[in-house]
Scaffold this active site. Structure first.
Site, PDB file in Angstrom:
ATOM      1  N   GLU A  33       0.836  -1.200   0.000  1.00  0.00           N
ATOM      2  CA  GLU A  33       0.000   0.000   0.000  1.00  0.00           C
ATOM      3  C   GLU A  33       0.871   1.251   0.000  1.00  0.00           C
ATOM      4  O   GLU A  33       0.592   2.238  -0.678  1.00  0.00           O
ATOM      5  CB  GLU A  33      -0.917   0.019   1.232  1.00  0.00           C
ATOM      6  CG  GLU A  33      -2.090  -0.937   1.120  1.00  0.00           C
ATOM      7  CD  GLU A  33      -2.842  -1.076   2.445  1.00  0.00           C
ATOM      8  OE1 GLU A  33      -4.046  -0.851   2.458  1.00  0.00           O
ATOM      9  OE2 GLU A  33      -2.202  -1.403   3.463  1.00  0.00           O
ATOM     10  N   ASP A  35       3.934   1.411  -1.144  1.00  0.00           N
ATOM     11  CA  ASP A  35       4.584   1.508  -2.458  1.00  0.00           C
ATOM     12  C   ASP A  35       3.678   2.170  -3.483  1.00  0.00           C
ATOM     13  O   ASP A  35       4.129   2.918  -4.337  1.00  0.00           O
ATOM     14  CB  ASP A  35       4.977   0.118  -2.974  1.00  0.00           C
ATOM     15  CG  ASP A  35       6.131  -0.446  -2.180  1.00  0.00           C
ATOM     16  OD1 ASP A  35       6.793   0.346  -1.479  1.00  0.00           O
ATOM     17  OD2 ASP A  35       6.356  -1.667  -2.248  1.00  0.00           O
ATOM     18  N   SER A  80      33.302  17.177  23.056  1.00  0.00           N
ATOM     19  CA  SER A  80      33.360  15.763  23.426  1.00  0.00           C
ATOM     20  C   SER A  80      33.126  15.678  24.933  1.00  0.00           C
ATOM     21  O   SER A  80      32.824  16.681  25.564  1.00  0.00           O
ATOM     22  CB  SER A  80      34.685  15.153  23.013  1.00  0.00           C
ATOM     23  OG  SER A  80      35.728  15.889  23.578  1.00  0.00           O
ATOM     24  N   LEU A  81      33.255  14.516  25.510  1.00  0.00           N
ATOM     25  CA  LEU A  81      32.903  14.354  26.920  1.00  0.00           C
ATOM     26  C   LEU A  81      34.061  13.780  27.712  1.00  0.00           C
ATOM     27  O   LEU A  81      34.805  12.931  27.222  1.00  0.00           O
ATOM     28  CB  LEU A  81      31.725  13.379  27.049  1.00  0.00           C
ATOM     29  CG  LEU A  81      30.358  13.832  26.565  1.00  0.00           C
ATOM     30  CD1 LEU A  81      29.386  12.668  26.582  1.00  0.00           C
ATOM     31  CD2 LEU A  81      29.848  14.964  27.453  1.00  0.00           C
ATOM     32  N   LYS A 113      24.649   6.198  25.980  1.00  0.00           N
ATOM     33  CA  LYS A 113      25.649   6.759  25.070  1.00  0.00           C
ATOM     34  C   LYS A 113      25.730   5.834  23.855  1.00  0.00           C
ATOM     35  O   LYS A 113      26.281   4.740  23.926  1.00  0.00           O
ATOM     36  CB  LYS A 113      27.004   6.865  25.763  1.00  0.00           C
ATOM     37  CG  LYS A 113      28.046   7.579  24.938  1.00  0.00           C
ATOM     38  CD  LYS A 113      29.261   7.930  25.798  1.00  0.00           C
ATOM     39  CE  LYS A 113      30.287   8.718  25.021  1.00  0.00           C
ATOM     40  NZ  LYS A 113      30.850   7.993  23.886  1.00  0.00           N
ATOM     41  N   GLU A 171      23.062  11.068  17.061  1.00  0.00           N
ATOM     42  CA  GLU A 171      23.975   9.997  16.675  1.00  0.00           C
ATOM     43  C   GLU A 171      23.375   9.153  15.551  1.00  0.00           C
ATOM     44  O   GLU A 171      22.254   8.671  15.668  1.00  0.00           O
ATOM     45  CB  GLU A 171      24.182   9.122  17.923  1.00  0.00           C
ATOM     46  CG  GLU A 171      25.455   8.375  17.960  1.00  0.00           C
ATOM     47  CD  GLU A 171      26.645   9.200  18.431  1.00  0.00           C
ATOM     48  OE1 GLU A 171      26.518  10.424  18.668  1.00  0.00           O
ATOM     49  OE2 GLU A 171      27.724   8.597  18.534  1.00  0.00           O
ATOM     50  N   CYS A 405      47.551 -22.491  -0.790  1.00  0.00           N
ATOM     51  CA  CYS A 405      46.172 -22.711  -0.348  1.00  0.00           C
ATOM     52  C   CYS A 405      46.129 -23.982   0.488  1.00  0.00           C
ATOM     53  O   CYS A 405      46.583 -25.034   0.039  1.00  0.00           O
ATOM     54  CB  CYS A 405      45.255 -22.840  -1.554  1.00  0.00           C
ATOM     55  SG  CYS A 405      43.596 -23.390  -1.109  1.00  0.00           S
ATOM     56  N   CYS A 408      44.156 -26.765  -1.624  1.00  0.00           N
ATOM     57  CA  CYS A 408      44.552 -27.363  -2.902  1.00  0.00           C
ATOM     58  C   CYS A 408      46.038 -27.185  -3.217  1.00  0.00           C
ATOM     59  O   CYS A 408      46.518 -27.679  -4.232  1.00  0.00           O
ATOM     60  CB  CYS A 408      43.703 -26.799  -4.044  1.00  0.00           C
ATOM     61  SG  CYS A 408      44.069 -25.068  -4.404  1.00  0.00           S
ATOM     62  N   CYS A 423      43.444 -17.674  -3.050  1.00  0.00           N
ATOM     63  CA  CYS A 423      43.795 -18.827  -3.856  1.00  0.00           C
ATOM     64  C   CYS A 423      43.093 -18.597  -5.188  1.00  0.00           C
ATOM     65  O   CYS A 423      41.877 -18.459  -5.231  1.00  0.00           O
ATOM     66  CB  CYS A 423      43.284 -20.102  -3.192  1.00  0.00           C
ATOM     67  SG  CYS A 423      43.236 -21.502  -4.328  1.00  0.00           S
TER      68      CYS A 423
HETATM   69  S1  IVH Z   1      25.794  14.787  24.388  1.00  0.00           S
HETATM   70  C1  IVH Z   1      28.697  18.009  25.097  1.00  0.00           C
HETATM   71  N1  IVH Z   1      24.376  12.591  24.411  1.00  0.00           N
HETATM   72  O1  IVH Z   1      29.327  10.824  22.678  1.00  0.00           O
HETATM   73  C2  IVH Z   1      27.726  16.933  24.918  1.00  0.00           C
HETATM   74  N2  IVH Z   1      26.472  12.553  23.307  1.00  0.00           N
HETATM   75  O2  IVH Z   1      32.084  11.666  23.778  1.00  0.00           O
HETATM   76  C3  IVH Z   1      28.181  15.921  23.964  1.00  0.00           C
HETATM   77  N3  IVH Z   1      27.029  10.431  22.256  1.00  0.00           N
HETATM   78  O3  IVH Z   1      30.435  13.147  20.310  1.00  0.00           O
HETATM   79  C4  IVH Z   1      27.102  15.241  23.300  1.00  0.00           C
HETATM   80  N4  IVH Z   1      25.176   9.380  22.818  1.00  0.00           N
HETATM   81  O4  IVH Z   1      28.942  11.281  19.536  1.00  0.00           O
HETATM   82  C5  IVH Z   1      25.520  13.174  24.012  1.00  0.00           C
HETATM   83  N5  IVH Z   1      22.995  10.737  24.477  1.00  0.00           N
HETATM   84  C6  IVH Z   1      24.124  11.311  24.082  1.00  0.00           C
HETATM   85  C7  IVH Z   1      25.113  10.632  23.329  1.00  0.00           C
HETATM   86  C8  IVH Z   1      26.276  11.287  22.973  1.00  0.00           C
HETATM   87  C9  IVH Z   1      26.340   9.286  22.188  1.00  0.00           C
HETATM   88  C10 IVH Z   1      28.370  10.637  21.676  1.00  0.00           C
HETATM   89  C11 IVH Z   1      28.506  11.814  20.772  1.00  0.00           C
HETATM   90  C12 IVH Z   1      29.608  12.655  21.310  1.00  0.00           C
HETATM   91  C13 IVH Z   1      30.320  11.683  22.172  1.00  0.00           C
HETATM   92  C14 IVH Z   1      31.005  12.407  23.315  1.00  0.00           C
END
Ligand code: IVH
Length: 667
Positions: A33, A35, A80-81, A113, A171, A405, A408, A423
């Site tokens: 449907e 499609d 980043s974290l 995460k 993500e 191989c 063989c 091979c």
């Molecule tokens: S918050 C400053 N929330 O983890 C906040 N990040 O090491 C940074 N990631 O580059 C992003 N799940 O790729 C956040 N629920 C989530 C996440 C998340 C995965 C990744 C993301 C980021 C990395 C940080």
């Protein structure tokens, strides 16, 4: 309703169904449907190209391949974290935060995460404008065409209000189920499997041809806002709610916490349950809930002070490597693997693990008898990380990779551009066996009752050397196989005979051409219609098909350059297998290049829609009314005013049969 209104209506309806299917996981119509609606939209847009817009669901795939990606600067850096590896480090984080803010307690939000690839999506006036990878955090790459192919990602924000610019971050990830499927397919095609879902997602997102990205089951979770003006939002909890209203998939496992102990409990409980979900998570992100407090806390060296990643312990174990073995695949690839002393890891007992390739074994200096670390990334095949102690006493000599191989004895070939050695003896018994196994497999000719044991026996007795021989097997010959009685012989012969009805795409897939999986086989069959055309096609021609890259094209051309392969195909044809599409041949000569056609009346062999597709795919254009610029009118039965008009204007009129002949290049 005029075409513009219908197009707008169809787009809305299609995106609603898309959303229900890909985001809510709760479809309310069947695939056929869906499609039908989709094809109606495709057809209308074909007839009225001026109505096409970039946020139409039809535009998710089909963008032109790129030379390289444009760079985009992030208006707000993508941070980043910092990591916390245990409870104490979480406590230290909590203390730092409460001290700095001079409070006793603070509300936190936890989210899984997701182990994927971070992206930023910019929506202008509610429409997806562009999307970029994180890159170095300040500048990423513009991967918009690839992101559009991800169906869970809205091309338009669903519910207003929305600011004129909204930047959503989240993500992109590869679900584990899809990852395993793609890897299985890749190994069947003789391509190296992806190391883990994150690599697979990153690789798919960085494809220059979006048609390739579209074949990978990528999906998305949104979790934050970047540069977004004029929204009245005060907490991370509200951010997530807003993202849901806009139609983004948001991971459902987020939680609010009034204090730290419940955060710790959440982290520990997910560490134990991480393998119950269909995607990889490598930890928990703990965030201060209130956005004003996040601002006050700020960031140090690209890491926010208001969030931390609690990292799960990775799933590793140590065990003894008993033996290194090599499996020769269908394409002749040598795949080394380790036989291990059984060990428990993440709830399952591991007995074998992959060793990747010769170079990897050499680099890591893995030797038989070593105590080795093994690692499991999600539900993926375990890998040998390396020896625990390279200085262990009494180690065996460095592993000598065989020069021949193991099946063989033919000297192996190591192409410097490829990780795996091969091979190249096409008569190698291991390759013959694997090729036959593939040919009869469920996704190919689907011949039941021909298990590995029977195949081995048939090869041993030299009753069969290649797939075509299966079709001349007799009851008398089969009676020589152990355990084969009248009934089982009859069943097997019926199964073999039945496979003559399998369609051309399956037969093509069954040939086991390197890199040609089910979807590539379907695309090739659909385009060339008949195996003869494909056999003669140069790689440049094959590459023109959206979704077929240079690697596949080269491999197909190479395959048909080998005379033995062409012979095998001819013998299959002689045996009565389908080597042509059911709909017949569509010429590749673009018979209607530059021609404008109108179709009218009731057609007998094709629907109106198929007719339009045939015309367009042969280079022609379809319009709805007859004018002096019309080259042909195709008239079915009961044609009315259009037929009269064509006669007045002396526009050539074709019957359906004449039209089909025209497609085949007949005058
Ligand atoms: S918050 C400053 N929330 O983890 C906040 N990040 O090491 C940074 N990631 O580059 C992003 N799940 O790729 C956040 N629920 C989530 C996440 C998340 C995965 C990744 C993301 C980021 C990395 C940080």
């Amino acid at each position: 309703m005029n075409p513009a209104e219908r197009v707008a209506q169809l787009r809305q309806v299609i995106e609603d169904h898309n959303y229900r299917y890909h985001v809510l996981g709760d479809p309310i119509i069947s695939d056929p449907e869906f499609d039908l609606l989709y094809r109606e939209l495709v057809e209308l847009e074909m007839l009225h190209p001026d109505l096409i817009s970039s946020d139409s669901p039809t535009q998710r795939v089909g963008a032109e391949p790129q030379e390289r990606f444009r760079k985009v600067a992030h208006r707000v850096p993508m941070l980043s974290l910092a990591n916390a590896f245990d409870e104490t480090e979480l406590q230290a984080f909590y203390r730092r935060v409460t001290n700095q803010l001079e409070v006793e307690e603070i509300g936190l939000v936890t989210e899984l995460k997701i182990d994927g690839v971070a992206v930023s999506l910019t929506y202008e006036d509610g429409r997806l404008h562009h999307g970029a990878t994180r890159g170095n955090g300040l500048e990423g790459e513009d991967v918009t065409s690839n992101l559009r192919t991800i169906r869970s990602l809205p091309l338009r924000l669903r519910k207003g209000p929305y600011p004129s610019t909204a930047e959503i971050r989240g993500e992109i990830y590869f679900p584990l189920s899809g990852f395993e499927r793609v890897n299985r397919q890749r190994s069947e095609e003789g391509a190296a499997p992806f190391a883990n879902p994150r690599n697979a997602a990153a690789g798919a997102l960085r494809q220059l041809d979006p048609a390739v990205t579209a074949t990978r089951p990528l999906t998305f979770f949104a979790y934050s806002l970047g540069h977004t003006e004029g929204l009245e939002i005060t907490s991370q909890g509200e951010v997530l709610q807003q993202l849901v209203r806009w139609g983004f998939p948001v991971n459902p496992h987020h939680r609010s916490h009034a204090h730290l102990p419940s955060v710790i409990e959440y982290c520990q409980s997910w560490e134990e349950r991480r393998d119950t979900i269909d995607y990889e998570v490598d930890g928990v992100v703990v965030k201060v809930d209130r956005l004003d407090l996040q601002d006050r806390l700020g960031a140090v060296s690209r890491e926010p002070r208001w969030a931390i990643a609690y990292k799960f312990a990775s799933q590793v174990a140590a065990t003894r490597l008993l033996e290194i073995r090599i499996n020769v695949g269908r394409t002749g690839a040598l795949n080394p693997y380790a036989i291990l002393e059984p060990v428990k890891l993440g709830g399952v007992t591991i007995r074998t693990a992959t060793l990747h390739n010769q170079e990897d074994i050499r680099k890591k200096d893995i030797r038989p008898g070593d105590r080795v670390l093994i690692k499991r990334a999600g539900d993926v095949i375990p890998q040998v990380v390396g020896p625990v102690d390279k200085d262990e006493e009494g180690r065996a000599a460095p592993y000598a990779y065989p020069g021949e191989c193991p099946e063989c004895g033919t000297p192996i070939v190591q192409d410097p551009d490829e990780a795996l050695a091969y091979c190249r003896n096409s008569n190698c018994p291991a390759q013959r066996f694997e090729s036959l196994k593939h040919f009869v497999s469920r996704a190919a000719l689907d011949i039941r009752g021909l298990g590995p044991k029977t195949l081995r026996k048939l090869l041993e007795l030299e009753l069969v050397t290649g797939p075509a021989d299966l079709y001349s097997l007799t009851a008398e010959q089969l009676s020589r196989l152990e355990g084969f009685k009248e009934k089982s012989i009859e069943n097997l012969l019926a199964g073999i005979d039945g496979s003559r009805q399998q369609g051309f795409p399956r037969v093509l897939f069954g040939l086991g051409i390197r890199h040609v999986g089910e979807s590539a086989a379907a695309l090739l069959a659909d385009e060339f219609r008949e195996v003869g055309y494909l056999m003669q096609a140069p790689p440049e021609r094959i590459m023109e098909i959206p979704g077929i890259g240079p690697e596949i094209a080269r491999s197909v051309a190479d395959y048909f350059e080998i005379e033995g392969n062409c012979e095998q195909v001819e013998r299959l044809r002689a045996a009565g297998l389908q080597l042509m599409m059911a709909g017949g041949v569509r010429t590749t000569a673009r018979a209607l290049e530059g021609k404008t056609l109108v179709v009218t009346g009731t057609l007998s062999s094709h629907s109106r829609r198929e007719m339009s597709e045939l015309i367009v795919s042969n280079g022609g254009k379809v319009t709805s009314s007859v004018s002096s610029r019309t080259d042909f009118l195709v008239a079915g039965s009961n044609a009315g005013s259009k037929l009269r008009r064509a006669r007045e204007l002396e526009v050539p009129v074709l019957t359906e049969e004449e039209f089909l002949k025209l497609l085949q290049g007949e005058p």
